[in-house]
Design a protein around this motif. Structure first.
Motif, short mmCIF file in Angstrom:
data_model
loop_
_atom_site.label_atom_id
_atom_site.label_comp_id
_atom_site.label_asym_id
_atom_site.label_seq_id
_atom_site.Cartn_x
_atom_site.Cartn_y
_atom_site.Cartn_z
N ARG A 217 -1.69 7.20 -7.06
CA ARG A 217 -3.01 7.38 -8.07
C ARG A 217 -3.09 6.19 -9.03
N GLU A 218 -2.54 4.35 -8.84
CA GLU A 218 -2.30 3.94 -9.10
C GLU A 218 -2.44 2.65 -8.35
N ASN A 219 -2.89 2.85 -7.29
CA ASN A 219 -2.28 1.62 -6.51
C ASN A 219 -2.99 0.24 -6.80
N PRO A 220 -2.47 -0.57 -6.78
CA PRO A 220 -2.42 -2.14 -7.90
C PRO A 220 -3.79 -2.70 -6.85
N TYR B 117 1.75 -1.46 -2.89
CA TYR B 117 1.49 -2.42 -2.67
C TYR B 117 1.01 -3.07 -1.09
N THR B 118 3.36 -2.89 -0.92
CA THR B 118 3.04 -3.83 1.04
C THR B 118 2.56 -2.68 1.74
N ILE B 119 1.96 -1.38 1.15
CA ILE B 119 1.67 -0.27 2.43
C ILE B 119 0.23 -0.79 2.98
N VAL B 120 -0.83 -1.23 1.89
CA VAL B 120 -1.82 -1.15 1.97
C VAL B 120 -1.57 -3.30 2.36
N LEU B 121 -0.77 -3.87 2.19
CA LEU B 121 -0.95 -4.69 2.90
C LEU B 121 -0.71 -5.25 4.11
N VAL B 122 0.35 -4.45 4.54
CA VAL B 122 0.19 -4.22 6.23
C VAL B 122 -0.74 -3.84 6.90
N ILE C 170 0.23 -8.97 10.47
CA ILE C 170 1.40 -8.08 10.25
C ILE C 170 2.50 -9.35 9.02
N PHE C 171 2.97 -10.40 9.65
CA PHE C 171 3.86 -10.72 9.64
C PHE C 171 3.73 -11.47 8.29
N ASN C 172 2.56 -11.81 7.96
CA ASN C 172 2.34 -11.94 6.41
C ASN C 172 2.15 -11.14 5.87
N GLY C 173 1.60 -10.15 5.59
CA GLY C 173 1.56 -9.25 5.09
C GLY C 173 2.97 -8.43 4.15
N LEU C 174 3.65 -8.73 5.90
CA LEU C 174 5.29 -7.26 4.71
C LEU C 174 5.68 -8.64 3.98
N GLY C 175 5.57 -10.37 5.14
CA GLY C 175 6.94 -10.87 4.10
C GLY C 175 6.14 -11.47 1.96
N MET C 176 4.87 -11.16 2.50
CA MET C 176 4.69 -11.03 1.30
C MET C 176 5.22 -10.03 0.96
N GLY C 177 4.55 -8.98 1.10
CA GLY C 177 4.94 -7.12 0.17
C GLY C 177 6.14 -7.87 -0.38
N LEU C 178 7.07 -7.79 0.53
CA LEU C 178 8.87 -7.75 0.62
C LEU C 178 9.11 -8.82 -1.20
N GLY C 179 8.56 -9.85 -1.10
CA GLY C 179 8.30 -10.91 -2.04
C GLY C 179 7.97 -10.69 -3.25
N ILE D 135 -5.89 -4.96 -8.31
CA ILE D 135 -6.03 -6.09 -9.12
C ILE D 135 -4.55 -6.93 -7.92
N GLY D 136 -4.27 -8.55 -8.29
CA GLY D 136 -4.21 -9.50 -7.37
C GLY D 136 -5.14 -9.05 -5.96
N LEU D 137 -5.99 -9.37 -5.62
CA LEU D 137 -6.12 -9.50 -4.61
C LEU D 137 -6.64 -10.56 -3.82
N CYS D 138 -6.76 -11.23 -4.91
CA CYS D 138 -6.63 -12.75 -4.05
C CYS D 138 -5.84 -13.70 -3.13
N SER D 139 -4.47 -13.19 -3.37
CA SER D 139 -3.24 -13.46 -2.61
C SER D 139 -3.50 -12.11 -1.13
N SER D 140 -3.78 -10.74 -1.38
CA SER D 140 -3.92 -9.54 -0.28
C SER D 140 -4.67 -10.10 0.29
N LEU D 141 -5.54 -10.75 -0.10
CA LEU D 141 -6.83 -10.89 0.82
C LEU D 141 -6.58 -12.54 1.95
N GLY D 142 -5.69 -12.86 1.36
CA GLY D 142 -5.91 -14.65 1.75
C GLY D 142 -4.25 -14.44 3.18
#
Length: 222
Positions: free
Chosen positions: A14-17, A138-143, A35-44, A23-30
């Motif tokens: 409903r409100e996935n960031p 957020y983490t699910i989408v990043l991964v 998968i290693f980077n995406g999961l690490g960023m999501g957990l952090g 929002i928060g698109l810069c880091s997510s696309l960067g």
């Protein structure tokens, strides 16, 4: 649906960031080139978000309105520093891969938005559920973005780890997925899929059932 469960799952769909609030698109696309980077960023991000919401929620009635934003930034910066130091000490490969995006967590719109809109107005328990739900969503989408980009762009899975697997030969890899346009393309496809699913659910809920249609028809005939 139970109120607390609704608070927790709110960040999934409903409100996935990323896919809904955008929002928060810069880091997510960067960082989503693997998968290693995406999961690490999501957990952090999840750690900083949950801990920040807990602290802000506890002291919400003691923080003067005039200085609430500096206080919020200070709290977020403290937990971001913890993440940065831990990664530098124990997961140096991830620390080097994420680079400047780790300290930029401090000014991430997702965290600032949730502590302002939710944690500063709700109890600790609800704030924890909100932080976890938003962080997991957020983490699910990043991964998911990382999986597609790494597989199609790099032809591998789990690069940067001992589990690295070569899946697609180099001649068949699509290099654009390793660049910013590829990240936007994958993000757009996922956002469109989510909107299509939500529209499908809405149409399904609005569609009258067969039994109610028959009853209405019979009533009209009488």
């Amino acid at each position: 649906m139970n109120t607390k469960l609704k608070t927790f799952v709110n960040g999934f769909f409903r409100e996935n960031p990323l896919l809904v609030l955008n929002i928060g698109l810069c880091s997510s696309l960067g960082v989503t080139t693997s998968i290693f980077n995406g999961l690490g960023m999501g957990l952090g991000m999840t750690f900083v978000l949950v801990m920040s919401e807990i602290v802000i929620s506890i002291f919400r009635k003691l923080i003067p309105s005039a200085i609430r934003l500096p206080v919020f930034i200070t709290v977020i910066a403290a937990f971001t520093t913890i993440v940065q130091l831990v990664l530098n000490a124990y997961v140096e490969a991830l620390y080097n891969a994420l680079g400047v995006f780790i300290p930029l967590i401090v000014v991430n719109c997702i965290i600032m938005g949730r502590v302002e809109a939710f944690a500063s107005k709700n109890k600790v328990g609800d704030s924890i559920l909100d932080g976890l739900g938003m962080g997991i969503g957020y983490t699910i989408v990043l991964v998911a973005i990382s999986l597609i980009r790494e597989l199609l762009g790099g032809g591998t899975l789990f690069s940067g780890t001992a589990l690295k697997v070569d899946v697609i030969p180099e001649a068949f890899r699509i290099g654009i997925f390793n660049s910013a346009p590829g990240g936007f393309l994958v993000f757009g496809i996922l956002a469109a899929c989510l909107q299509a699913y939500k529209q499908y659910q809405k149409n399904k809920a609005d569609k009258p059932t067969e039994s109610s249609t028959v009853q209405t028809s019979e009533g009209g005939n009488k």
